[in-house]
Design an enzyme around this catalytic site. Structure first.
Site, PDB file in Angstrom:
ATOM      1  N   ASP A  23       0.837  -1.201   0.000  1.00 52.52           N
ATOM      2  CA  ASP A  23       0.000   0.000   0.000  1.00 52.52           C
ATOM      3  C   ASP A  23       0.871   1.250   0.000  1.00 52.52           C
ATOM      4  O   ASP A  23       0.986   1.960   1.007  1.00 52.52           O
ATOM      5  CB  ASP A  23      -0.937  -0.011   1.218  1.00 52.52           C
ATOM      6  CG  ASP A  23      -2.015  -1.070   1.093  1.00 52.52           C
ATOM      7  OD1 ASP A  23      -2.336  -1.455  -0.048  1.00 52.52           O
ATOM      8  OD2 ASP A  23      -2.533  -1.517   2.124  1.00 52.52           O
ATOM      9  N   LYS A  45       0.507  -8.012  -2.126  1.00 55.54           N
ATOM     10  CA  LYS A  45      -0.787  -7.550  -2.614  1.00 55.54           C
ATOM     11  C   LYS A  45      -0.641  -6.189  -3.285  1.00 55.54           C
ATOM     12  O   LYS A  45      -0.043  -5.279  -2.718  1.00 55.54           O
ATOM     13  CB  LYS A  45      -1.771  -7.441  -1.452  1.00 55.54           C
ATOM     14  CG  LYS A  45      -3.156  -6.993  -1.871  1.00 55.54           C
ATOM     15  CD  LYS A  45      -4.134  -7.093  -0.732  1.00 55.54           C
ATOM     16  CE  LYS A  45      -4.125  -5.880   0.160  1.00 55.54           C
ATOM     17  NZ  LYS A  45      -4.714  -4.670  -0.438  1.00 55.54           N
ATOM     18  N   ASP A  72      -5.708  -6.829  -5.715  1.00 57.09           N
ATOM     19  CA  ASP A  72      -6.858  -6.469  -4.865  1.00 57.09           C
ATOM     20  C   ASP A  72      -7.569  -5.256  -5.433  1.00 57.09           C
ATOM     21  O   ASP A  72      -7.396  -4.141  -4.955  1.00 57.09           O
ATOM     22  CB  ASP A  72      -6.309  -6.188  -3.450  1.00 57.09           C
ATOM     23  CG  ASP A  72      -7.376  -5.768  -2.461  1.00 57.09           C
ATOM     24  OD1 ASP A  72      -8.567  -6.028  -2.710  1.00 57.09           O
ATOM     25  OD2 ASP A  72      -7.008  -5.168  -1.427  1.00 57.09           O
ATOM     26  N   LYS A  74     -10.977  -5.487  -6.137  1.00 56.67           N
ATOM     27  CA  LYS A  74     -12.371  -5.632  -5.675  1.00 56.67           C
ATOM     28  C   LYS A  74     -13.383  -5.285  -6.771  1.00 56.67           C
ATOM     29  O   LYS A  74     -14.178  -4.342  -6.626  1.00 56.67           O
ATOM     30  CB  LYS A  74     -12.622  -4.748  -4.445  1.00 56.67           C
ATOM     31  CG  LYS A  74     -11.696  -5.048  -3.280  1.00 56.67           C
ATOM     32  CD  LYS A  74     -12.042  -4.191  -2.074  1.00 56.67           C
ATOM     33  CE  LYS A  74     -11.112  -4.400  -0.914  1.00 56.67           C
ATOM     34  NZ  LYS A  74      -9.757  -3.848  -1.082  1.00 56.67           N
ATOM     35  N   PHE A  75     -13.369  -6.070  -7.848  1.00 55.47           N
ATOM     36  CA  PHE A  75     -14.280  -5.770  -8.960  1.00 55.47           C
ATOM     37  C   PHE A  75     -15.742  -5.819  -8.516  1.00 55.47           C
ATOM     38  O   PHE A  75     -16.187  -6.766  -7.868  1.00 55.47           O
ATOM     39  CB  PHE A  75     -14.073  -6.783 -10.099  1.00 55.47           C
ATOM     40  CG  PHE A  75     -12.700  -6.752 -10.713  1.00 55.47           C
ATOM     41  CD1 PHE A  75     -12.024  -5.552 -10.910  1.00 55.47           C
ATOM     42  CD2 PHE A  75     -12.084  -7.936 -11.120  1.00 55.47           C
ATOM     43  CE1 PHE A  75     -10.760  -5.528 -11.495  1.00 55.47           C
ATOM     44  CE2 PHE A  75     -10.824  -7.926 -11.702  1.00 55.47           C
ATOM     45  CZ  PHE A  75     -10.165  -6.725 -11.887  1.00 55.47           C
ATOM     46  N   ASP A  77     -19.196  -4.558 -10.601  1.00 53.04           N
ATOM     47  CA  ASP A  77     -19.793  -3.853 -11.741  1.00 53.04           C
ATOM     48  C   ASP A  77     -20.807  -4.805 -12.354  1.00 53.04           C
ATOM     49  O   ASP A  77     -21.093  -5.861 -11.771  1.00 53.04           O
ATOM     50  CB  ASP A  77     -18.677  -3.466 -12.739  1.00 53.04           C
ATOM     51  CG  ASP A  77     -19.021  -2.225 -13.560  1.00 53.04           C
ATOM     52  OD1 ASP A  77     -20.159  -2.158 -14.065  1.00 53.04           O
ATOM     53  OD2 ASP A  77     -18.169  -1.335 -13.706  1.00 53.04           O
ATOM     54  N   PRO A  79     -22.208  -7.857 -14.604  1.00 50.44           N
ATOM     55  CA  PRO A  79     -21.517  -9.137 -14.838  1.00 50.44           C
ATOM     56  C   PRO A  79     -20.556  -9.141 -16.022  1.00 50.44           C
ATOM     57  O   PRO A  79     -19.428  -9.624 -15.918  1.00 50.44           O
ATOM     58  CB  PRO A  79     -22.679 -10.117 -15.048  1.00 50.44           C
ATOM     59  CG  PRO A  79     -23.790  -9.539 -14.221  1.00 50.44           C
ATOM     60  CD  PRO A  79     -23.653  -8.047 -14.352  1.00 50.44           C
ATOM     61  N   THR A  81     -18.877  -6.676 -17.460  1.00 45.14           N
ATOM     62  CA  THR A  81     -17.674  -5.871 -17.209  1.00 45.14           C
ATOM     63  C   THR A  81     -16.735  -6.577 -16.235  1.00 45.14           C
ATOM     64  O   THR A  81     -15.512  -6.608 -16.436  1.00 45.14           O
ATOM     65  CB  THR A  81     -18.085  -4.474 -16.663  1.00 45.14           C
ATOM     66  OG1 THR A  81     -18.959  -3.878 -17.612  1.00 45.14           O
ATOM     67  CG2 THR A  81     -16.894  -3.589 -16.423  1.00 45.14           C
ATOM     68  N   THR A 136     -13.298  -4.985   6.206  1.00 47.94           N
ATOM     69  CA  THR A 136     -13.036  -5.086   7.649  1.00 47.94           C
ATOM     70  C   THR A 136     -13.126  -3.723   8.341  1.00 47.94           C
ATOM     71  O   THR A 136     -13.099  -3.642   9.559  1.00 47.94           O
ATOM     72  CB  THR A 136     -11.657  -5.724   7.920  1.00 47.94           C
ATOM     73  OG1 THR A 136     -10.727  -5.154   7.021  1.00 47.94           O
ATOM     74  CG2 THR A 136     -11.695  -7.214   7.722  1.00 47.94           C
ATOM     75  N   ARG A 197      -3.463  -7.139  13.343  1.00 49.22           N
ATOM     76  CA  ARG A 197      -2.629  -6.238  14.145  1.00 49.22           C
ATOM     77  C   ARG A 197      -1.857  -7.056  15.179  1.00 49.22           C
ATOM     78  O   ARG A 197      -2.449  -7.694  16.039  1.00 49.22           O
ATOM     79  CB  ARG A 197      -3.503  -5.192  14.876  1.00 49.22           C
ATOM     80  CG  ARG A 197      -4.135  -4.167  13.956  1.00 49.22           C
ATOM     81  CD  ARG A 197      -3.072  -3.285  13.296  1.00 49.22           C
ATOM     82  NE  ARG A 197      -3.620  -2.358  12.306  1.00 49.22           N
ATOM     83  CZ  ARG A 197      -3.774  -2.620  11.012  1.00 49.22           C
ATOM     84  NH1 ARG A 197      -3.461  -3.802  10.524  1.00 49.22           N
ATOM     85  NH2 ARG A 197      -4.226  -1.686  10.198  1.00 49.22           N
ATOM     86  N   GLN A 206      -9.162   0.197  10.790  1.00 46.18           N
ATOM     87  CA  GLN A 206      -9.785  -1.120  10.819  1.00 46.18           C
ATOM     88  C   GLN A 206     -10.616  -1.238  12.089  1.00 46.18           C
ATOM     89  O   GLN A 206     -10.196  -0.830  13.146  1.00 46.18           O
ATOM     90  CB  GLN A 206      -8.701  -2.224  10.824  1.00 46.18           C
ATOM     91  CG  GLN A 206      -7.804  -2.230   9.609  1.00 46.18           C
ATOM     92  CD  GLN A 206      -8.464  -2.847   8.391  1.00 46.18           C
ATOM     93  OE1 GLN A 206      -9.679  -3.037   8.363  1.00 46.18           O
ATOM     94  NE2 GLN A 206      -7.666  -3.157   7.381  1.00 46.18           N
ATOM     95  N   GLY A 226      -0.622  -4.916   6.092  1.00 46.97           N
ATOM     96  CA  GLY A 226      -0.093  -3.711   5.469  1.00 46.97           C
ATOM     97  C   GLY A 226       0.700  -2.895   6.467  1.00 46.97           C
ATOM     98  O   GLY A 226       1.886  -3.154   6.726  1.00 46.97           O
ATOM     99  N   ARG A 227       0.020  -1.918   7.085  1.00 42.54           N
ATOM    100  CA  ARG A 227       0.705  -0.943   7.941  1.00 42.54           C
ATOM    101  C   ARG A 227       1.563  -1.524   9.064  1.00 42.54           C
ATOM    102  O   ARG A 227       2.637  -0.978   9.342  1.00 42.54           O
ATOM    103  CB  ARG A 227      -0.320   0.068   8.478  1.00 42.54           C
ATOM    104  CG  ARG A 227      -0.751   1.047   7.386  1.00 42.54           C
ATOM    105  CD  ARG A 227      -2.021   1.762   7.715  1.00 42.54           C
ATOM    106  NE  ARG A 227      -3.176   0.866   7.672  1.00 42.54           N
ATOM    107  CZ  ARG A 227      -4.429   1.251   7.859  1.00 42.54           C
ATOM    108  NH1 ARG A 227      -4.688   2.520   8.116  1.00 42.54           N
ATOM    109  NH2 ARG A 227      -5.410   0.388   7.779  1.00 42.54           N
TER     110      ARG A 227
HETATM  111  O1  C5P Z   1      -2.645  -1.618   6.716  1.00 40.79           O
HETATM  112  P1  C5P Z   1      -3.583  -2.771   6.897  1.00 40.79           P
HETATM  113  O2  C5P Z   1      -2.901  -4.013   7.447  1.00 40.79           O
HETATM  114  O3  C5P Z   1      -4.844  -2.408   7.640  1.00 40.79           O
HETATM  115  O4  C5P Z   1      -3.994  -3.136   5.395  1.00 40.79           O
HETATM  116  C1  C5P Z   1      -5.034  -4.011   5.080  1.00 40.79           C
HETATM  117  C2  C5P Z   1      -5.094  -4.178   3.609  1.00 40.79           C
HETATM  118  O5  C5P Z   1      -6.144  -5.082   3.304  1.00 40.79           O
HETATM  119  C3  C5P Z   1      -5.396  -2.899   2.837  1.00 40.79           C
HETATM  120  O6  C5P Z   1      -4.645  -2.984   1.626  1.00 40.79           O
HETATM  121  C4  C5P Z   1      -6.883  -2.961   2.531  1.00 40.79           C
HETATM  122  O7  C5P Z   1      -7.212  -2.347   1.321  1.00 40.79           O
HETATM  123  C5  C5P Z   1      -7.101  -4.466   2.429  1.00 40.79           C
HETATM  124  N1  C5P Z   1      -8.451  -4.954   2.705  1.00 40.79           N
HETATM  125  C6  C5P Z   1      -9.131  -4.709   3.884  1.00 40.79           C
HETATM  126  N2  C5P Z   1     -10.388  -5.216   4.087  1.00 40.79           N
HETATM  127  C7  C5P Z   1     -10.963  -5.972   3.144  1.00 40.79           C
HETATM  128  C8  C5P Z   1     -10.281  -6.239   1.948  1.00 40.79           C
HETATM  129  C9  C5P Z   1      -9.006  -5.719   1.762  1.00 40.79           C
HETATM  130  O8  C5P Z   1      -8.595  -4.070   4.771  1.00 40.79           O
HETATM  131  N3  C5P Z   1     -12.148  -6.518   3.379  1.00 40.79           N
END
Ligand code: C5P
Length: 252
Positions: A23, A45, A72, A74-75, A77, A79, A81, A136, A197, A206, A226-227
């Protein structure tokens, strides 16, 4: 099996379960992170931000270098497309991509069928297709806001069942719902969980967060992080510590 080779197998199984979310804003930053983590991380990702700036060519660069990529986008739209976009994701050689279950059964089935047909014709491995149930970052107040009645757990389970019925390989969902979700999926379905986390202190945006160990114990097959890694002062150490937590939960 000798103790040392068993330890190696557990270690690589733990690694296979981690997906690091790239990210970041640019390919330059993403390359830097991939290089920093490549000794530990198998799957990365690419989400909306990076895809928007670096595009398909960067995804091709990563897959060509042998990284497993979860696209990721997340399509969601109509069907037709989503089916065409899904074929393009498969053409990029990604390991996994996702669609939004809220797009409905017909949308998911069309996407699945067209990807299967495309991969058969091209002789390529079909990417895993997973459905986002609820983000989430959403909770009951978000559902209420958009006019969906019911608690988030029952909505998630319903959407997971629909995606399974539509042929998909699994879902993206909070580990907190994994036990309930498993009941409506196949034995080998994937449960890909963000909202991880390592210590429950920082949740960022989140709302439904879980530690890596608890997520694995609850039934998540893959963790998206991610973070907690990207913002860590020592990214490699943060990654290693998450892998070791995954590993101890697998072997328990
Ligand atoms: O930084 P963090 O660990 O919160 O990142 C979570 C990643 O998961 C982000 O890239 C976010 O777009 C993705 N994501 C999410 N919830 C979902 C699907 C994907 O947080 N349901």
């Amino acid at each position: 099996m000798a103790a040392s080779s068993m330890a190696k197998t557990e270690e690589s199984e733990a690694r296979e379960r981690l997906i690091v979310a790239l990210d970041v804003a640019t390919a330059v930053e993403a390359r830097w992170i991939v290089d920093e983590l490549r000794s530990e991380v198998v799957a990365f990702k690419v989400g909306l931000q990076l895809f928007g700036s670096a595009g398909p060519s960067f995804v091709r660069e990563l897959t060509a270098a042998g990284h497993k990529i979860f696209l990721d986008l997340k399509f969601h739209d109509i069907p037709n497309t989503v089916a065409k976009a899904s074929v393009e994701a498969a053409r990029l050689g990604v390991w996994m991509f996702n669609v939004h279950a809220l797009g409905g059964g017909e949308m998911m089935r069309r996407a699945f069928d067209e990807v299967v047909a495309f991969c058969e014709t091209e002789g390529i491995t079909r990417p895993k297709m997973v459905a986002v149930t609820l983000l989430t970052s959403s909770d009951e107040s978000t559902l209420q806001e958009i006019g969906i009645s019911g608690d988030s757990e029952s909505v998630v389970v319903r959407l997971a069942g629909l995606s399974n019925f539509s042929g998909l390989d699994g879902v993206v969902a909070s580990a907190k719902e994994a036990i309930q979700i498993k009941r409506v999926l196949n034995e080998d379905s994937l449960i890909v969980s963000p909202g991880i986390r390592p210590n429950a202190a920082t949740k960022d945006d989140q709302r439904r967060v879980t530690t890596p160990g608890v997520a694995i114990t609850m039934g998540s097959t893959h963790l998206v992080v991610g973070r907690p890694i990207l913002d860590a002062p020592d990214r490699l150490a943060a990654t290693r510590s998450i892998i070791s937590e995954i590993r101890s939960s697998i072997s328990n």
